[in-house]
Write a protein that holds these residues in place. Structure first.
Motif, PDB file in Angstrom:
ATOM      1  N   THR A 145      88.991  56.110 139.604  1.00 35.19           N
ATOM      2  CA  THR A 145      89.051  55.269 138.408  1.00 35.19           C
ATOM      3  C   THR A 145      90.508  55.126 137.963  1.00 35.19           C
ATOM      4  O   THR A 145      91.077  56.043 137.371  1.00 35.19           O
ATOM      5  CB  THR A 145      88.184  55.852 137.282  1.00 35.19           C
ATOM      6  N   GLY A 146      91.072  53.964 138.252  1.00 30.99           N
ATOM      7  CA  GLY A 146      92.481  53.740 137.960  1.00 30.99           C
ATOM      8  C   GLY A 146      92.839  53.907 136.499  1.00 30.99           C
ATOM      9  O   GLY A 146      93.913  54.430 136.177  1.00 30.99           O
ATOM     10  N   LEU A 147      91.948  53.489 135.602  1.00 31.72           N
ATOM     11  CA  LEU A 147      92.247  53.595 134.175  1.00 31.72           C
ATOM     12  C   LEU A 147      92.362  55.050 133.734  1.00 31.72           C
ATOM     13  O   LEU A 147      93.128  55.365 132.824  1.00 31.72           O
ATOM     14  CB  LEU A 147      91.172  52.870 133.358  1.00 31.72           C
ATOM     15  N   TYR A 148      91.604  55.921 134.366  1.00 31.53           N
ATOM     16  CA  TYR A 148      91.720  57.340 134.046  1.00 31.53           C
ATOM     17  C   TYR A 148      93.102  57.863 134.433  1.00 31.53           C
ATOM     18  O   TYR A 148      93.737  58.611 133.680  1.00 31.53           O
ATOM     19  CB  TYR A 148      90.642  58.147 134.770  1.00 31.53           C
ATOM     20  N   PHE A 149      93.554  57.499 135.621  1.00 23.92           N
ATOM     21  CA  PHE A 149      94.878  57.944 136.058  1.00 23.92           C
ATOM     22  C   PHE A 149      95.976  57.345 135.182  1.00 23.92           C
ATOM     23  O   PHE A 149      96.960  58.010 134.855  1.00 23.92           O
ATOM     24  CB  PHE A 149      95.113  57.563 137.528  1.00 23.92           C
ATOM     25  N   ARG A 150      95.801  56.101 134.799  1.00 28.55           N
ATOM     26  CA  ARG A 150      96.794  55.462 133.931  1.00 28.55           C
ATOM     27  C   ARG A 150      96.860  56.174 132.589  1.00 28.55           C
ATOM     28  O   ARG A 150      97.944  56.435 132.056  1.00 28.55           O
ATOM     29  CB  ARG A 150      96.453  53.984 133.723  1.00 28.55           C
ATOM     30  N   ALA A 151      95.700  56.512 132.027  1.00 31.15           N
ATOM     31  CA  ALA A 151      95.673  57.217 130.748  1.00 31.15           C
ATOM     32  C   ALA A 151      96.271  58.611 130.882  1.00 31.15           C
ATOM     33  O   ALA A 151      97.006  59.079 130.006  1.00 31.15           O
ATOM     34  CB  ALA A 151      94.237  57.307 130.235  1.00 31.15           C
ATOM     35  N   LEU A 152      95.969  59.274 131.982  1.00 29.75           N
ATOM     36  CA  LEU A 152      96.458  60.632 132.197  1.00 29.75           C
ATOM     37  C   LEU A 152      97.976  60.683 132.254  1.00 29.75           C
ATOM     38  O   LEU A 152      98.600  61.595 131.714  1.00 29.75           O
ATOM     39  CB  LEU A 152      95.868  61.181 133.503  1.00 29.75           C
ATOM     40  N   THR A 153      98.578  59.695 132.906  1.00 33.28           N
ATOM     41  CA  THR A 153     100.034  59.713 133.107  1.00 33.28           C
ATOM     42  C   THR A 153     100.800  58.922 132.057  1.00 33.28           C
ATOM     43  O   THR A 153     102.007  59.139 131.889  1.00 33.28           O
ATOM     44  CB  THR A 153     100.382  59.146 134.492  1.00 33.28           C
ATOM     45  N   GLY A 154     100.134  58.008 131.361  1.00 33.13           N
ATOM     46  CA  GLY A 154     100.853  57.168 130.408  1.00 33.13           C
ATOM     47  C   GLY A 154     100.327  57.228 128.987  1.00 33.13           C
ATOM     48  O   GLY A 154     100.840  56.539 128.107  1.00 33.13           O
ATOM     49  N   GLY A 155      99.299  58.045 128.759  1.00 33.67           N
ATOM     50  CA  GLY A 155      98.694  58.079 127.434  1.00 33.67           C
ATOM     51  C   GLY A 155      97.701  56.945 127.268  1.00 33.67           C
ATOM     52  O   GLY A 155      97.527  56.095 128.145  1.00 33.67           O
ATOM     53  N   ILE A 156      97.059  56.924 126.117  1.00 34.90           N
ATOM     54  CA  ILE A 156      96.019  55.931 125.869  1.00 34.90           C
ATOM     55  C   ILE A 156      96.071  55.523 124.408  1.00 34.90           C
ATOM     56  O   ILE A 156      96.494  56.300 123.540  1.00 34.90           O
ATOM     57  CB  ILE A 156      94.629  56.512 126.214  1.00 34.90           C
ATOM     58  N   SER A 157      95.674  54.299 124.131  1.00 30.85           N
ATOM     59  CA  SER A 157      95.609  53.849 122.749  1.00 30.85           C
ATOM     60  C   SER A 157      94.643  54.728 121.963  1.00 30.85           C
ATOM     61  O   SER A 157      93.547  55.036 122.430  1.00 30.85           O
ATOM     62  CB  SER A 157      95.149  52.388 122.678  1.00 30.85           C
ATOM     63  N   GLN A 158      95.063  55.124 120.773  1.00 32.29           N
ATOM     64  CA  GLN A 158      94.276  56.032 119.941  1.00 32.29           C
ATOM     65  C   GLN A 158      93.248  55.246 119.144  1.00 32.29           C
ATOM     66  O   GLN A 158      93.428  54.961 117.961  1.00 32.29           O
ATOM     67  CB  GLN A 158      95.206  56.817 119.009  1.00 32.29           C
ATOM     68  N   MET A 159      92.146  54.889 119.806  1.00 32.68           N
ATOM     69  CA  MET A 159      91.115  54.093 119.161  1.00 32.68           C
ATOM     70  C   MET A 159      90.256  54.941 118.229  1.00 32.68           C
ATOM     71  O   MET A 159      90.008  56.116 118.495  1.00 32.68           O
ATOM     72  CB  MET A 159      90.219  53.433 120.211  1.00 32.68           C
ATOM     73  N   PRO A 160      89.781  54.356 117.129  1.00 31.09           N
ATOM     74  CA  PRO A 160      88.906  55.106 116.208  1.00 31.09           C
ATOM     75  C   PRO A 160      87.508  55.250 116.791  1.00 31.09           C
ATOM     76  O   PRO A 160      87.115  54.505 117.701  1.00 31.09           O
ATOM     77  CB  PRO A 160      88.885  54.216 114.965  1.00 31.09           C
ATOM     78  N   ASP A 161      86.765  56.215 116.294  1.00 33.14           N
ATOM     79  CA  ASP A 161      85.373  56.373 116.696  1.00 33.14           C
ATOM     80  C   ASP A 161      84.549  55.206 116.158  1.00 33.14           C
ATOM     81  O   ASP A 161      84.747  54.759 115.030  1.00 33.14           O
ATOM     82  CB  ASP A 161      84.799  57.684 116.161  1.00 33.14           C
ATOM     83  N   VAL A 162      83.651  54.723 116.977  1.00 33.53           N
ATOM     84  CA  VAL A 162      82.752  53.642 116.570  1.00 33.53           C
ATOM     85  C   VAL A 162      81.334  54.200 116.514  1.00 33.53           C
ATOM     86  O   VAL A 162      80.836  54.722 117.518  1.00 33.53           O
ATOM     87  CB  VAL A 162      82.812  52.465 117.553  1.00 33.53           C
ATOM     88  N   PRO A 163      80.667  54.139 115.374  1.00 33.40           N
ATOM     89  CA  PRO A 163      79.287  54.642 115.287  1.00 33.40           C
ATOM     90  C   PRO A 163      78.381  53.969 116.310  1.00 33.40           C
ATOM     91  O   PRO A 163      78.542  52.771 116.612  1.00 33.40           O
ATOM     92  CB  PRO A 163      78.872  54.285 113.859  1.00 33.40           C
ATOM     93  N   ASP A 164      77.453  54.728 116.864  1.00 32.81           N
ATOM     94  CA  ASP A 164      76.551  54.185 117.877  1.00 32.81           C
ATOM     95  C   ASP A 164      75.804  52.961 117.368  1.00 32.81           C
ATOM     96  O   ASP A 164      75.566  52.003 118.110  1.00 32.81           O
ATOM     97  CB  ASP A 164      75.545  55.256 118.309  1.00 32.81           C
ATOM     98  N   ALA A 165      75.423  52.977 116.087  1.00 32.81           N
ATOM     99  CA  ALA A 165      74.666  51.853 115.540  1.00 32.81           C
ATOM    100  C   ALA A 165      75.497  50.572 115.538  1.00 32.81           C
ATOM    101  O   ALA A 165      74.987  49.480 115.824  1.00 32.81           O
ATOM    102  CB  ALA A 165      74.210  52.172 114.114  1.00 32.81           C
ATOM    103  N   VAL A 166      76.792  50.709 115.228  1.00 26.67           N
ATOM    104  CA  VAL A 166      77.681  49.539 115.238  1.00 26.67           C
ATOM    105  C   VAL A 166      77.846  49.029 116.655  1.00 26.67           C
ATOM    106  O   VAL A 166      77.745  47.816 116.915  1.00 26.67           O
ATOM    107  CB  VAL A 166      79.054  49.900 114.635  1.00 26.67           C
ATOM    108  N   ARG A 167      78.086  49.935 117.584  1.00 30.89           N
ATOM    109  CA  ARG A 167      78.265  49.525 118.983  1.00 30.89           C
ATOM    110  C   ARG A 167      77.004  48.848 119.515  1.00 30.89           C
ATOM    111  O   ARG A 167      77.070  47.807 120.181  1.00 30.89           O
ATOM    112  CB  ARG A 167      78.618  50.752 119.826  1.00 30.89           C
ATOM    113  N   ARG A 168      75.862  49.434 119.214  1.00 35.86           N
ATOM    114  CA  ARG A 168      74.603  48.895 119.715  1.00 35.86           C
ATOM    115  C   ARG A 168      74.332  47.511 119.131  1.00 35.86           C
ATOM    116  O   ARG A 168      73.868  46.600 119.847  1.00 35.86           O
ATOM    117  CB  ARG A 168      73.461  49.859 119.367  1.00 35.86           C
ATOM    118  N   ARG A 169      74.651  47.336 117.838  1.00 29.22           N
ATOM    119  CA  ARG A 169      74.392  46.041 117.213  1.00 29.22           C
ATOM    120  C   ARG A 169      75.222  44.938 117.847  1.00 29.22           C
ATOM    121  O   ARG A 169      74.711  43.839 118.116  1.00 29.22           O
ATOM    122  CB  ARG A 169      74.681  46.124 115.711  1.00 29.22           C
ATOM    123  N   TRP A 170      76.491  45.196 118.126  1.00 31.27           N
ATOM    124  CA  TRP A 170      77.333  44.162 118.739  1.00 31.27           C
ATOM    125  C   TRP A 170      76.931  43.901 120.187  1.00 31.27           C
ATOM    126  O   TRP A 170      76.989  42.751 120.648  1.00 31.27           O
ATOM    127  CB  TRP A 170      78.810  44.551 118.644  1.00 31.27           C
TER     128      TRP A 170
END
Length: 292
Positions: free
Chosen positions: A103-128
């Motif tokens: 998984t390339g995105l995993y390696f990219r995050a491991l070596t370059g960091g990742i955007s610090q996204m906020p937690d999204v409640p399951d209900a919000v994710r499911r609704r969208w």
């Protein structure tokens, strides 16, 4: 491996021999293997995602394999959090982590960091996700234009996954996704002391390995895994339900296709996936990767 190596990274397409090399190098340096594949995190799908076999697991410690339920919508951010917690465990201090996966995105995050996204409640994710399924991406794009004009300019009206991701982030935090994308975590490893290995086998050889491995998967119980997964009655949009081989073998389990057809279609899907992986790895990693 030299004693001053802080981590070993082994990347490449599916069926390229990463797992075997990972065990070999972990044994040679007294380290442990860390899963870096987005499908091998799920339980139930042991054989079908080509997780390390019993011999490999007995030879060296393996971590972050099969620790996530298929009902979860696992993300790169959650994987990074799991890696951080793993590397903080006292019993692993001083040992070399060997990151193995495709998984390339995993390696990219491991070596370059990742955007610090906020937690999204399951209900919000499911609704969208439900609105995307019911209304379609183009109907949701104007909503994104109202909520986050900057993101709407970057995201095509047909790109449903990115549209709903931006909308759910905005709803959960009240801030546009671009705000969070500007906040990056630090790499979890010392990049000056990393051994990076990229496996890129000949395409014909890789294709033959894929066909052989799929047949072996069936012999080892892949169809039973698919039956167990279907019995959970999960949303078809979940990542685990879209794992390579699941749709093809599910059709056979439901009596819609023969096993021969399922194997042929699974081989096609796997070869296409391996091609995408190979293209990504050829274009993304820098010269610091040793290509084999």
């Amino acid at each position: 491996m030299m004693s001053d190596i802080s981590a070993i990274l082994i990347a490449g397409p599916t069926a390229s021999g990463k797992s075997g090399l990972g065990v070999e190098l972990a044994l040679s340096c007294g380290g442990y293997v860390v899963n870096t594949d987005s499908m091998q995190v799920y339980d139930v799908l042991n054989v079908l995602t080509a997780r390390p076999d019993a011999g490999a697991l007995a030879a060296v410690d393996h971590h972050l394999y099969g620790h996530v339920r298929p009902s979860a919508d696992y993300s790169t951010g959650r994987w990074m959090a799991d890696v951080q917690a793993l590397m903080a465990r006292p019993e692993l201090a001083g040992r070399t982590p060997v990151f193995v996966g495709g998984t390339g995105l995993y390696f990219r995050a491991l070596t370059g960091g990742i955007s610090q996204m906020p937690d999204v409640p399951d209900a919000v994710r499911r609704r969208w996700r439900e609105r995307l399924s019911d209304e379609g991406a183009e109907a949701l794009h104007p909503l994104l234009s109202d909520a986050d004009p900057q993101a709407a300019q970057r995201i095509k009206p047909q790109d449903g996954q990115r549209i709903v991701r931006a909308l759910e982030i905005f709803e959960a935090s009240g801030k546009p996704i671009s705000h969070w994308q500007g906040i990056h975590t630090k790499p979890l490893i010392d990049l000056d002391r990393v051994e990076r290995i990229l496996l890129l086998p000949d395409r014909a050889l890789l294709s033959q390995r894929i066909v052989t491995r799929l047949a072996q998967m069936v012999d080892k119980g892949a169809l039973d895994e698919v039956r167990a997964l279907l019995a959970l009655d999960l949303d078809a949009a979940l990542p685990a339900m879209k794992a390579i081989g699941v749709p093809e073998f599910a059709a056979h389990v439901r009596g819609e296709t023969s096993l021969e057809t399922a194997l042929e279609l699974a081989a096609i899907s796997t070869r296409q996936y391996a091609k995408r992986q190979s293209t990504w790895f050829r274009n993304q990693p820098g010269p610091e990767w040793s290509r084999q």
